[in-house]
Design a protein around this motif. Structure first.
Motif, PDB file in Angstrom:
ATOM      1  N   PRO A 181      -9.095   5.704  -3.033  1.00  0.00           N
ATOM      2  CA  PRO A 181      -8.428   4.441  -2.685  1.00  0.00           C
ATOM      3  C   PRO A 181      -9.395   3.354  -2.235  1.00  0.00           C
ATOM      4  CG  PRO A 181      -7.204   6.290  -1.800  1.00  0.00           C
ATOM      5  CD  PRO A 181      -8.479   6.857  -2.348  1.00  0.00           C
TER       6      PRO A 181
ATOM      7  N   LYS B  14       0.853  -1.190   0.000  1.00  0.00           N
ATOM      8  CA  LYS B  14       0.000   0.000   0.000  1.00  0.00           C
ATOM      9  C   LYS B  14       0.886   1.238   0.000  1.00  0.00           C
ATOM     10  CE  LYS B  14      -3.867  -0.061   2.265  1.00  0.00           C
ATOM     11  NZ  LYS B  14      -4.907  -0.039   3.343  1.00  0.00           N
TER      12      LYS B  14
ATOM     13  N   TYR C  36      -3.326   3.558  -1.823  1.00  0.00           N
ATOM     14  CA  TYR C  36      -3.675   2.662  -2.928  1.00  0.00           C
ATOM     15  C   TYR C  36      -2.869   1.362  -2.840  1.00  0.00           C
ATOM     16  CZ  TYR C  36      -5.924   6.646  -5.251  1.00  0.00           C
ATOM     17  OH  TYR C  36      -6.739   7.712  -5.562  1.00  0.00           O
TER      18      TYR C  36
ATOM     19  N   ASN D 274      -9.321  -0.061  -4.140  1.00  0.00           N
ATOM     20  CA  ASN D 274      -8.775  -1.193  -3.379  1.00  0.00           C
ATOM     21  C   ASN D 274      -9.737  -2.374  -3.288  1.00  0.00           C
ATOM     22  OD1 ASN D 274      -6.478   0.268  -3.019  1.00  0.00           O
ATOM     23  ND2 ASN D 274      -6.845   0.792  -0.863  1.00  0.00           N
TER      24      ASN D 274
END
Length: 476
Positions: free
Chosen positions: A382, A308, A313, A386
């Motif tokens: 994100p 990450k 992200y 994700n």
């Protein structure tokens, strides 16, 4: 008056079972349906591929009325069978003479269906491979108007002085089968569909009788050439059928070439299809057989890693495996890893830039053609990006880090076990049914260790996904 004949032409015909044996059979019945009819006469001729080596012929008391039109057809009357043995009284002899042989008959489904039904009524599972001389004749003796036994006998000069009696029709079928054997190179083996096993193209040192030893069971099989080199490894839920497919009558150039080189076949039973898949994969990597093009490499030099970034992200990158960090997937080459990742980026609508596949300093090319949602320039949050990235990671990862898979064994008294520890495949083995383990370390003592690799992980992952109901999973 009834007749029972059992005359072995050789003192011990068991020695001939080193090659293929055939039992050529005909029966007479009280009707045309085994659900309602019963057997009135049976004739069995044991054939070693060259000649008849034993026989069994007997009238049978069907314990039901023989209709007049049946008696008119066969000549077998109710009076003739009243003192004949009942089926259960000759069942043992039928089992013994047919054991280890291929059941051959003209319209085999009829004769086999009746005999199997008689045994089922006794609580015995009579199971034999079958060959039908009607189907074989259509394949090997083309051009006849009819493939009835009578018509074939007329066409090929086969005598039958006792038509519609078991011995007469069975002996005529013996002569027909010998013609068919000659047409097919001296051996005929049961294969799926309308395929025929052909000895043409086999290595002169290959012993066809070896195929009779192959089981209809799950496992891994091995082909060797005349130098003793292992040239092919395969797995199957039915070893015998699969090997016959390889060596029967292949059309592809590579398959024909392999058939010409095979001199010996061996096998190892696994019981579990999962273990067969894992063993095949590991054996191919270890031995690198000539005719196994896939899975030859066992060095997974490159890994796919996930982390990450500061913006939150999830990112992916490909790097060499150095053992310090566990990759989420391993590959034999950088190209293989990149090809795989490109495919998954498209499948999950991920960003090429965040996946290490684009060096763009601005938005990636995929964003420009609307195949990226803008995570590379922070237009997609994100948390949204994700979700898809995690779905991709979950596809590659096991549900648990430490678990034991228990599947069927090679017989009813054992189970197979597959061990995954710290997310890595460790190996497999077999234990007695009912065995238990307090820890994975206990399980490790009964398995054979194998190298972890992406192929093994994919095999386990797919098996868990597709056949989870067939295997028990224990987590630690």
């Amino acid at each position: 008056m009834h007749l029972i004949v059992s005359i072995p032409f050789f003192a011990d015909y068991q020695k001939y079972r080193n090659s293929y044996m055939y039992t050529i059979i005909d029966i007479e019945t009280t009707g045309g349906n085994f659900k309602n009819g019963k057997i009135t006469e049976v004739a069995i001729y044991l054939h070693d591929g060259h000649r008849v080596v034993d026989e069994f012929v007997s009238l049978i008391n069907p314990e039901q009325f023989i209709p007049p039109f049946i008696s008119q057809l066969t000549g077998i009357t109710n009076q003739m069978v009243v003192n004949a043995p009942k089926f259960y009284e000759v069942a043992k002899q039928i089992v013994e003479i047919t054991k280890g042989s291929i059941f051959v008959a003209h319209n085999a489904s009829f004769d086999y269906g009746f005999i199997k039904a008689e045994f089922e009524a006794l609580g015995y599972d009579f199971d034999r491979e079958t060959l039908c001389t009607v189907k074989l004749s259509r394949k090997l003796l083309p051009g006849l108007d009819s493939y009835s036994l009578g018509n074939i006998c007329t066409a090929y000069g086969i005598s039958n002085d006792a038509r519609h009696r078991a011995a007469g029709d069975a002996l005529a079928t013996v002569q027909l089968f010998e013609i068919l054997l000659d047409k097919n190179g001296g051996v005929i083996l049961p294969m799926e569909g309308s395929k025929l096993f052909s000895v043409k193209g086999l290595h002169p040192d290959f012993k066809v009788g070896k195929l009779s030893e192959l089981p209809h069971k799950v496992g891994v099989y091995y082909f060797y050439n005349d130098k003793g080199d292992l040239i092919y490894i395969g797995k199957s839920k039915d070893i015998k059928k699969r090997v016959l497919t390889h060596l029967g009558n292949p059309k592809a150039q590579k398959a024909v070439r392999m058939k010409q080189e095979v001199v010996d076949v061996t096998f190892e039973l696994t019981g579990s299809e999962l273990v067969a898949l894992l063993k095949e994969s590991a054996e191919i990597k270890k031995n690198k057989p000539l005719y196994n093009k896939t899975q030859k490499r066992n060095r997974m030099h490159f890994g796919l890693f996930c982390f990450k970034d500061r913006k939150g992200y999830l990112r992916f990158h490909i790097a060499r495996n150095d053992g310090r960090v566990n990759p989420i997937a391993s590959f034999e080459s950088d190209k293989a890893a990149r090809d795989f990742l490109f495919q998954k980026v498209e499948e999950y609508t991920l960003c090429q830039k965040l996946s290490g596949l684009s060096n763009s300093t601005d938005a990636c090319f995929q964003y420009q053609i609307k195949q990226c949602k803008g995570a590379c320039i922070h237009l997609e949050a994100p948390v949204d990006y994700n979700k898809r990235a995690k779905a991709f990671v979950e596809e590659l990862a096991f549900e648990f880090n430490n678990f034991l898979m228990v599947d069927v064994g090679r017989d009813v008294n054992e189970n197979s076990v597959v061990v995954v520890q710290d997310g890595r495949f460790k190996g497999f083995g077999w234990v007695q049914s009912g065995a238990s383990f307090e820890s994975l370390d206990d399980a490790m003592t009964v398995i054979q260790s194998y190298d972890d690799n992406q192929d093994a992980r994919i095999i386990i992952h797919r098996y868990l996904k597709e056949k989870k109901q067939d295997v028990k999973v224990y987590t630690f």
